[in-house]
Design an enzyme around this catalytic site. Structure first.
Site, short mmCIF file in Angstrom:
data_model
loop_
_atom_site.label_atom_id
_atom_site.label_comp_id
_atom_site.label_asym_id
_atom_site.label_seq_id
_atom_site.Cartn_x
_atom_site.Cartn_y
_atom_site.Cartn_z
N GLU A 104 -14.20 4.95 10.02
CA GLU A 104 -13.88 5.01 8.58
C GLU A 104 -14.76 4.02 7.82
OE1 GLU A 104 -9.35 5.07 8.26
OE2 GLU A 104 -10.07 7.07 7.74
N HIS A 117 -7.32 0.89 14.53
CA HIS A 117 -6.60 0.10 13.52
C HIS A 117 -5.33 -0.51 14.11
CE1 HIS A 117 -8.63 2.58 10.10
NE2 HIS A 117 -9.39 1.58 10.52
N THR A 201 -5.19 7.09 4.39
CA THR A 201 -4.66 8.45 4.31
C THR A 201 -3.57 8.45 3.24
OG1 THR A 201 -2.77 8.21 5.79
CG2 THR A 201 -4.88 8.61 6.84
C1 LIG Z 1 -1.56 1.09 7.68
C2 LIG Z 1 -1.28 2.15 8.72
C3 LIG Z 1 -0.94 3.44 8.05
C4 LIG Z 1 0.36 3.62 7.57
C5 LIG Z 1 0.71 4.82 6.95
C6 LIG Z 1 -0.25 5.84 6.82
C7 LIG Z 1 -1.55 5.65 7.29
C8 LIG Z 1 -1.89 4.45 7.90
O1 LIG Z 1 -3.12 4.36 8.47
S1 LIG Z 1 -4.35 3.59 7.86
N1 LIG Z 1 -5.62 4.35 8.39
O2 LIG Z 1 -4.31 2.26 8.40
O3 LIG Z 1 -4.24 3.63 6.43
C9 LIG Z 1 0.10 7.18 6.25
C10 LIG Z 1 1.58 7.45 6.25
C11 LIG Z 1 2.31 6.26 5.63
C12 LIG Z 1 2.14 5.03 6.53
C13 LIG Z 1 2.74 3.80 5.82
C14 LIG Z 1 4.25 4.03 5.55
C15 LIG Z 1 4.47 5.32 4.79
C16 LIG Z 1 3.95 5.13 3.36
C17 LIG Z 1 5.90 5.82 4.74
O4 LIG Z 1 6.72 5.08 3.88
C18 LIG Z 1 5.77 7.30 4.32
C19 LIG Z 1 4.30 7.69 4.70
C20 LIG Z 1 3.81 6.47 5.50
ZN LIG Z 2 -6.21 4.07 10.27
#
Ligand SMILES: CCc1cc2c(cc1OS(N)(=O)=O)CC[C@@H]1[C@@H]2CC[C@]2(C)[C@@H](O)CC[C@@H]12
Ligand SMILES: [Zn+2]
Length: 258
Positions: A104, A117, A201
């Protein structure tokens, strides 16, 4: 819009329709341009103290494969740019369908074949979800490690060996309790880039202190191929589950190294 994904009809260019913050000023990932970063001698090494989990799952959530303990166990991250202690929450991966793409973050425009991550949340919040919604860039601290193809990664082998068991979206498997997560990390967490950013995301919340390590980790070609066998909710290879770089706007990227 169809549920978000990384395909032509639901990928990153569409996300702004459900998540207007996609065009915000603190979005992630970014291209880490060495000519524009600023060394900060105040940035100390990070300390990650990970305790083996007795009850953790490795799962395919349709967008990534993720190591997810059932509850916290005192595993925590401190130091570096962080003012308080952060609790470990989960780790997951992003990867490509060939070795020229997959990470990314980028370094001077270069992509690595994958990015790992490690997600942590600010312990002054009651829970991970509260930390995500706490407003501002100190809710989460995510350690980003580039993966490059080379020697087999013995520390990640217990995880990559589980990948065939979570090939299909929505599947999960229990991780053996002797899995040593600490062994994945380099001995010293010194040389890193850090900046204020977001989830990569949807919902793309701007709640993340990003800490991306300069030194890639190595995984074998076979371990990379294991990731490429994973499929998403549409039954297609999950590879390509990375968001392209976002504009830096008026953010500074600091480094702990010269
Ligand atoms: C940082 C890791 C992480 C957490 C989350 C997502 C994606 C993530 O990956 S990243 N690549 O580190 O950004 C997408 C879904 C998200 C979640 C955080 C918590 C939420 C926002 C929930 O409350 C509902 C959807 C969830
Ligand atoms: Zn991630």
């Amino acid at each position: 819009m169809a549920p978000w994904g990384y395909e032509k009809d639901n990928g990153p260019a569409h996300w702004h329709k459900d998540c207007p913050i996609a065009n915000g000023k603190n979005q992630s990932p970014i291209d880490l341009i060495n000519g524009e970063v600023k060394y900060d001698s105040g940035l100390k090494p990070l300390t990650a103290k990970y305790v083996p989990f007795s009850d953790a799952k490795f799962l395919n959530n349709g967008h990534s494969v993720q190591f997810q303990p059932s509850a916290g166990n005192g595993s925590e991250l401190t130091g570096g740019p962080l003012a308080v202690k952060y609790n470990f929450e989960q780790f997951h991966f992003h990867w490509g369908n060939n070795d020229t793409e997959g990470s990314e973050h980028r370094v001077d425009g270069k992509m690595y074949p994958a990015e790992l991550h490690f997600v942590h949340w600010n312990s002054t919040n009651p829970s991970f979800k509260d930390a995500v919604g706490s407003g501002g860039p100190n809710g989460l601290a995510v350690l980003g490690f580039f993966l490059k193809v080379g020697a087999e990664n013995a520390a990640l082998k217990p995880i990559t060996d589980l990948i065939p068991k979570v090939k299909d979206a929505g599947t999960s498997v229990t991780v053996p309790s002797n899995f040593d997560m600490q062994a994945i990390l380099p001995a010293t967490l010194t040389d890193y880039y850090t900046y204020d950013g977001s989830l990569t995301t949807p919902p793309l919340a701007e709640c993340v202190k990003w800490i991306v390590f300069k030194q890639p980790l190595e995984v074998s070609a076979a371990q990379m191929e294991a990731f490429r066998s994973v499929i998403n909710r549409d039954g297609k290879p999950m590879g390509g589950n990375y968001r392209p770089p976002c504009p830096l706007h008026d953010r500074a990227v600091k480094t702990s190294f010269k």
